[in-house]
Scaffold this motif. Structure first.
Motif, PDB file in Angstrom:
ATOM      1  N   GLN A 225      25.162 -25.885  23.198  1.00 31.78           N
ATOM      2  CA  GLN A 225      26.096 -25.035  22.469  1.00 31.78           C
ATOM      3  C   GLN A 225      26.401 -25.682  21.125  1.00 31.78           C
ATOM      4  OE1 GLN A 225      29.322 -24.482  25.449  1.00 31.78           O
ATOM      5  NE2 GLN A 225      28.799 -22.325  25.368  1.00 31.78           N
ATOM      6  N   LYS A 226      26.352 -24.882  20.070  1.00 31.70           N
ATOM      7  CA  LYS A 226      26.523 -25.410  18.723  1.00 31.70           C
ATOM      8  C   LYS A 226      27.949 -25.912  18.495  1.00 31.70           C
ATOM      9  CE  LYS A 226      23.105 -21.992  17.349  1.00 31.70           C
ATOM     10  NZ  LYS A 226      22.901 -20.662  16.744  1.00 31.70           N
ATOM     11  N   VAL A 227      28.048 -27.009  17.754  1.00 27.24           N
ATOM     12  CA  VAL A 227      29.338 -27.619  17.456  1.00 27.24           C
ATOM     13  C   VAL A 227      29.610 -27.605  15.953  1.00 27.24           C
ATOM     14  CG1 VAL A 227      30.732 -29.723  17.637  1.00 27.24           C
ATOM     15  CG2 VAL A 227      29.192 -29.088  19.506  1.00 27.24           C
ATOM     16  N   ILE A 228      28.593 -27.991  15.166  1.00 30.31           N
ATOM     17  CA  ILE A 228      28.710 -28.010  13.707  1.00 30.31           C
ATOM     18  C   ILE A 228      27.506 -27.285  13.118  1.00 30.31           C
ATOM     19  CG2 ILE A 228      28.842 -29.458  11.637  1.00 30.31           C
ATOM     20  CD1 ILE A 228      30.084 -31.656  13.298  1.00 30.31           C
ATOM     21  N   GLU A 229      27.761 -26.412  12.136  1.00 33.04           N
ATOM     22  CA  GLU A 229      26.687 -25.665  11.482  1.00 33.04           C
ATOM     23  C   GLU A 229      26.856 -25.778   9.968  1.00 33.04           C
ATOM     24  OE1 GLU A 229      27.827 -22.946  15.144  1.00 33.04           O
ATOM     25  OE2 GLU A 229      28.983 -23.664  13.441  1.00 33.04           O
ATOM     26  N   GLU A 230      25.755 -25.736   9.244  1.00 33.41           N
ATOM     27  CA  GLU A 230      25.848 -25.849   7.789  1.00 33.41           C
ATOM     28  C   GLU A 230      24.728 -25.078   7.109  1.00 33.41           C
ATOM     29  OE1 GLU A 230      24.936 -29.820   6.229  1.00 33.41           O
ATOM     30  OE2 GLU A 230      24.270 -30.395   8.243  1.00 33.41           O
ATOM     31  N   ALA A 231      24.981 -24.758   5.840  1.00 33.79           N
ATOM     32  CA  ALA A 231      23.989 -24.082   5.004  1.00 33.79           C
ATOM     33  C   ALA A 231      24.125 -24.618   3.580  1.00 33.79           C
ATOM     34  CB  ALA A 231      24.211 -22.573   5.023  1.00 33.79           C
ATOM     35  N   PRO A 232      22.982 -24.860   2.921  1.00 31.60           N
ATOM     36  CA  PRO A 232      21.619 -24.786   3.460  1.00 31.60           C
ATOM     37  C   PRO A 232      21.314 -25.982   4.358  1.00 31.60           C
ATOM     38  CG  PRO A 232      21.590 -25.561   1.202  1.00 31.60           C
ATOM     39  CD  PRO A 232      23.010 -25.184   1.480  1.00 31.60           C
ATOM     40  N   ALA A 233      20.172 -25.939   5.056  1.00 25.79           N
ATOM     41  CA  ALA A 233      19.778 -27.038   5.937  1.00 25.79           C
ATOM     42  C   ALA A 233      19.414 -28.259   5.104  1.00 25.79           C
ATOM     43  CB  ALA A 233      18.593 -26.624   6.800  1.00 25.79           C
ATOM     44  N   PRO A 234      19.954 -29.447   5.440  1.00 26.89           N
ATOM     45  CA  PRO A 234      19.643 -30.653   4.677  1.00 26.89           C
ATOM     46  C   PRO A 234      18.269 -31.210   5.020  1.00 26.89           C
ATOM     47  CG  PRO A 234      21.080 -31.191   6.518  1.00 26.89           C
ATOM     48  CD  PRO A 234      20.917 -29.698   6.521  1.00 26.89           C
ATOM     49  N   LEU A 235      17.725 -32.014   4.115  1.00 21.21           N
ATOM     50  CA  LEU A 235      16.460 -32.730   4.332  1.00 21.21           C
ATOM     51  C   LEU A 235      15.325 -31.796   4.762  1.00 21.21           C
ATOM     52  CD1 LEU A 235      17.746 -35.949   6.164  1.00 21.21           C
ATOM     53  CD2 LEU A 235      17.465 -35.553   3.721  1.00 21.21           C
ATOM     54  N   LEU A 236      15.279 -30.636   4.153  1.00 21.25           N
ATOM     55  CA  LEU A 236      14.233 -29.672   4.483  1.00 21.25           C
ATOM     56  C   LEU A 236      13.296 -29.531   3.285  1.00 21.25           C
ATOM     57  CD1 LEU A 236      13.643 -27.867   6.958  1.00 21.25           C
ATOM     58  CD2 LEU A 236      14.758 -25.997   5.734  1.00 21.25           C
ATOM     59  N   VAL A 421      20.212 -35.306  11.781  1.00 14.52           N
ATOM     60  CA  VAL A 421      20.786 -34.857  13.041  1.00 14.52           C
ATOM     61  C   VAL A 421      19.755 -34.073  13.830  1.00 14.52           C
ATOM     62  CG1 VAL A 421      22.590 -33.449  14.092  1.00 14.52           C
ATOM     63  CG2 VAL A 421      23.088 -34.758  12.033  1.00 14.52           C
ATOM     64  N   THR A 422      19.678 -34.340  15.128  1.00 12.73           N
ATOM     65  CA  THR A 422      18.784 -33.595  16.003  1.00 12.73           C
ATOM     66  C   THR A 422      19.600 -32.983  17.134  1.00 12.73           C
ATOM     67  OG1 THR A 422      18.297 -35.425  17.516  1.00 12.73           O
ATOM     68  CG2 THR A 422      16.953 -35.253  15.510  1.00 12.73           C
ATOM     69  N   THR A 423      18.983 -32.077  17.884  1.00 11.48           N
ATOM     70  CA  THR A 423      19.688 -31.413  18.975  1.00 11.48           C
ATOM     71  C   THR A 423      20.040 -32.363  20.108  1.00 11.48           C
ATOM     72  OG1 THR A 423      17.566 -30.778  19.946  1.00 11.48           O
ATOM     73  CG2 THR A 423      18.640 -29.177  18.494  1.00 11.48           C
ATOM     74  N   SER A 424      19.437 -33.553  20.139  1.00 14.40           N
ATOM     75  CA  SER A 424      19.698 -34.499  21.223  1.00 14.40           C
ATOM     76  C   SER A 424      20.702 -35.583  20.829  1.00 14.40           C
ATOM     77  CB  SER A 424      18.388 -35.163  21.668  1.00 14.40           C
ATOM     78  OG  SER A 424      17.780 -35.859  20.582  1.00 14.40           O
ATOM     79  N   LEU A 425      21.328 -35.451  19.663  1.00 13.84           N
ATOM     80  CA  LEU A 425      22.227 -36.501  19.176  1.00 13.84           C
ATOM     81  C   LEU A 425      23.344 -36.816  20.165  1.00 13.84           C
ATOM     82  CD1 LEU A 425      23.050 -38.401  16.830  1.00 13.84           C
ATOM     83  CD2 LEU A 425      24.493 -36.544  15.985  1.00 13.84           C
ATOM     84  N   LEU A 426      23.911 -35.791  20.793  1.00 19.27           N
ATOM     85  CA  LEU A 426      25.043 -36.006  21.697  1.00 19.27           C
ATOM     86  C   LEU A 426      24.625 -36.230  23.143  1.00 19.27           C
ATOM     87  CD1 LEU A 426      27.710 -33.466  20.405  1.00 19.27           C
ATOM     88  CD2 LEU A 426      27.506 -35.898  19.931  1.00 19.27           C
ATOM     89  N   ASP A 427      23.319 -36.157  23.437  1.00 17.36           N
ATOM     90  CA  ASP A 427      22.865 -36.355  24.812  1.00 17.36           C
ATOM     91  C   ASP A 427      23.209 -37.762  25.279  1.00 17.36           C
ATOM     92  OD1 ASP A 427      21.878 -33.853  24.636  1.00 17.36           O
ATOM     93  OD2 ASP A 427      19.754 -34.403  24.649  1.00 17.36           O
ATOM     94  N   GLY A 428      23.963 -37.845  26.368  1.00 10.18           N
ATOM     95  CA  GLY A 428      24.328 -39.143  26.927  1.00 10.18           C
ATOM     96  C   GLY A 428      25.319 -39.928  26.108  1.00 10.18           C
TER      97      GLY A 428
END
Length: 625
Positions: A225-236, A421-428
């Motif tokens: 579930q999304k927690v923080i969102e931003e625009a535009p996407a950084p480092l793209l 930041v990746t989708t697994s940053l908060l895993d564990g």
């Protein structure tokens, strides 16, 4: 021309649509469950229709009741918001069959994207890259991701790292998906460990013309579930950005998309490759960051397209916007959802607040735990981060535990500030709440004393002046005792000097540093806000009612919810960690386990029982020698 819109939704998104409708001179209609009757969105609408009941299945998921409400209220259009019936093709057809305007994509488009399994086939044909699911998973395919075909938001999603666990995780995902979406179909695909979630905002006119309004990075998630969102996407990289936009345009054109929608991709920064995840055929929760960066009103564009207009011109990017989702949950306790009275919710500064609740609102257990979206826009990403941290730190949020402190920590982390930041940053990753200011209980004790002080009488006058006064607070499970003396000259406290004392504001000085505290009192609850953060205290009564105490070994409900299943019987011998009871709260399942080896001497619930936070579910009596 649309004259009156009914929003088939609740809370924040209903208020959001009403705001644009008012600006356009369009009338508004709210529908609400019994639990939501007192929320701001109901009062904001021109008209409101009650949907009897509390659960989504009784209320917001009842297409027949919603359409009948539109007829009763004289609405000529329905906006579905997001969630609930927003991506239900049958509902869209029923709306149109009733002679109402459906503010959304065609039922055919919804149907094509409604099943993630079928959507992948369409995207592959359109030349959009997709992740191929293994037909017979092997060890080399791990890790895998189990996903619900009919929904999103993290419900019905499970990461599988062992083939032995695959069957159990599929069963759990099916149960969650069936509960949340009414469809237990799930599928399996490869799980990209260090992927980024990048999505593209599109608006189509239904005739193949598609406008692209940039992309958003929504990689920072917890439990999918999304927690923080931003625009535009950084480092793209620019080439990747252009390819993403073109892929999204092709995806929308392939289904003759009409209205606002989002094409979601999984991006691997290491290889600069991306894959189609799904298309949300509705407005997204995080749409405000796109609006602020591109200077558009996406709800207004939805209405314009529904009225037969075009998609307009594509806007240029200006600045950077970041949105955080403020949840009523405790990240330090496995994200347990919270419910109850939100006594205070106030923000200050240059900020956009899209909220479903206000000070005094009651937060129930029946719906998602999001209280508000806090969004800032600034010339640069770093400026936006700094501004958002300031807004969160100075916010007054009383009554419920929230994820505010975790949001501040994440925004200030090295990974987020650098954009890596990746989708697994908060895993564990275990969140530990920062240490509270030791001056907060002192300030609270003085403010309480000021509230009982009689005019013209010395501070806390008493006969035995050499004994200190004592004020005892409870801070969660901790007990805090503040000892202080009242004199003719004011208050005397060891280790601190009281510079100013009042019923709602106290200034303390310690080691040459002065700190101002703002104190709010509501019954036995005391909230203290300062530059160091917020402290929630409860003043302990002098005498404790024995009836309020619970027996040793009692298993208390960690949150309000409904009992899904019970896995042991009374007098059964259980072992530490054994699953005893499964609760469901806010569409997620939570397991209550035995704290120790022992005997289950009490079991007070059965499947279907509604329980309150702190209620005794069962009692495990520990075995002794």
């Amino acid at each position: 021309m649309i004259n009156r819109i009914l929003v088939a939704n609740r809370a924040e998104i209903a208020s959001r649509v009403f705001r644009t409708a008012r600006n356009l001179g369009i009338g508004t209609v709210a529908v609400h469950s019994d639990a939501d009757a007192g929320l701001p969105f109901v009062a904001e609408a021109d008209h409101a229709v009650r949907l009897p009941g509390n659960t989504p299945a009784e209320t917001y998921l009842r297409a027949d009741l919603v359409i009948e409400a539109a007829k009763v209220a004289g609405a000529d259009a329905i906006h579905p918001g997001y969630g609930f019936l927003s991506e239900n093709a049958d509902f869209a057809r029923a709306v149109e069959a009733a002679g109402l305007v459906w503010i959304g994509p065609s039922p055919a488009s919804i149907e094509k994207m409604g099943s993630k399994i079928e959507a992948k086939k369409i995207m592959a044909t359109a030349g959009v890259p997709v992740l191929e699911a293994p037909a017979s998973p092997a060890e080399s395919d791990l890790p895998l991701l189990v996903k619900a075909s009919a929904g999103g938001g993290g419900r019905g999603m499970r990461i599988v790292r062992s083939l032995d666990a695959l069957a159990a995780e599929v069963a759990t995902a099916e149960a969650e998906a069936a509960s949340a979406f009414g469809d237990g179909t799930v599928f399996v695909e490869p799980y990209v460990e260090a992927g980024r979630h990048v999505e593209v905002q599109v608006v189509g006119d239904g005739a193949g013309n598609v406008a692209v309004f940039g992309e958003r990075d929504c990689s920072l998630q917890r439990r999918h579930q999304k927690v923080i969102e931003e625009a535009p996407a950084p480092l793209l990289p620019d080439a990747v950005r252009s390819a993403l936009h073109e892929a999204a345009r092709n995806a929308a054109a392939a289904i003759d998309y009409r209205g606002a929608g989002t094409v979601e991709f999984l991006y691997d920064a290491a290889t600069e490759r991306f894959w189609f995840l799904e298309m949300n055929t509705r407005l997204q929760v995080e749409h405000p960051v796109t609006e602020l960066v591109h200077g558009v009103d996406l709800v207004e564009l939805q209405i314009a397209v529904a009225e037969g207009g075009g998609v307009g011109v594509e806007a240029n990017t200006a600045g950077h916007a970041i949105e955080v989702r403020l949840y009523a949950e405790d990240p330090s306790a496995d994200y347990q959802p919270q419910s109850g009275t939100l006594r205070r919710l106030e923000f200050s500064g240059d900020v956009r607040i899209d909220a479903g609740y206000a000070s005094g609102s009651e937060v129930s257990t029946f719906y998602d735990a999001m209280l508000a979206k806090v969004i800032v826009h600034a010339p640069s990403r770093q400026a936006a981060i700094r501004r958002l941290v300031g807004v969160l730190r100075t916010a007054k949020i009383h009554g419920l535990v929230t994820n505010r402190e975790q949001l501040v920590e994440l925004l200030g982390s090295e990974a987020f500030r650098t954009g890596e930041v990746t989708t697994s940053l908060l895993d564990g990753r275990k969140f530990v709440r920062p240490a509270e200011d030791p001056g907060a209980p002192v300030a609270a004790a003085i403010a309480l004393a000021e509230r009982t002080r009689r005019p013209g009488v010395p501070v806390a006058w008493r006969n035995v002046t050499n004994q200190p006064q004592r004020t005892v607070f409870e801070d969660g499970e901790d007990e805090i005792t503040v000892e202080w003396h009242g004199t003719r000259d004011g208050y005397r406290i060891d280790g601190a000097e009281v510079i100013a004392a009042g019923q709602s504001r106290v200034v303390l000085e310690k080691d040459g540093l002065r700190t101002a505290y703002e104190i709010s009192v509501d019954g036995d609850r005391v909230d203290v806000d300062s530059a160091s953060g917020h402290t929630a205290l409860r003043k302990r009564p002098r005498f404790v009612d024995p009836a309020d105490q619970v027996a040793e070994g009692s298993l208390l409900a960690p949150m309000p919810g409904s009992v899904v299943s019970v896995h042991a019987e009374r007098d059964e011998r259980v072992t530490a960690g054994q699953k005893l009871i499964v609760l469901e709260a806010m569409k997620m399942q939570h397991t209550v386990t035995a704290p120790t080896d022992g005997v289950l001497t009490q079991i007070n619930v059965t499947p279907g029982t509604q329980v309150a936070a702190g209620e005794v579910l069962a009692v495990v009596e520990e075995e002794t020698a």
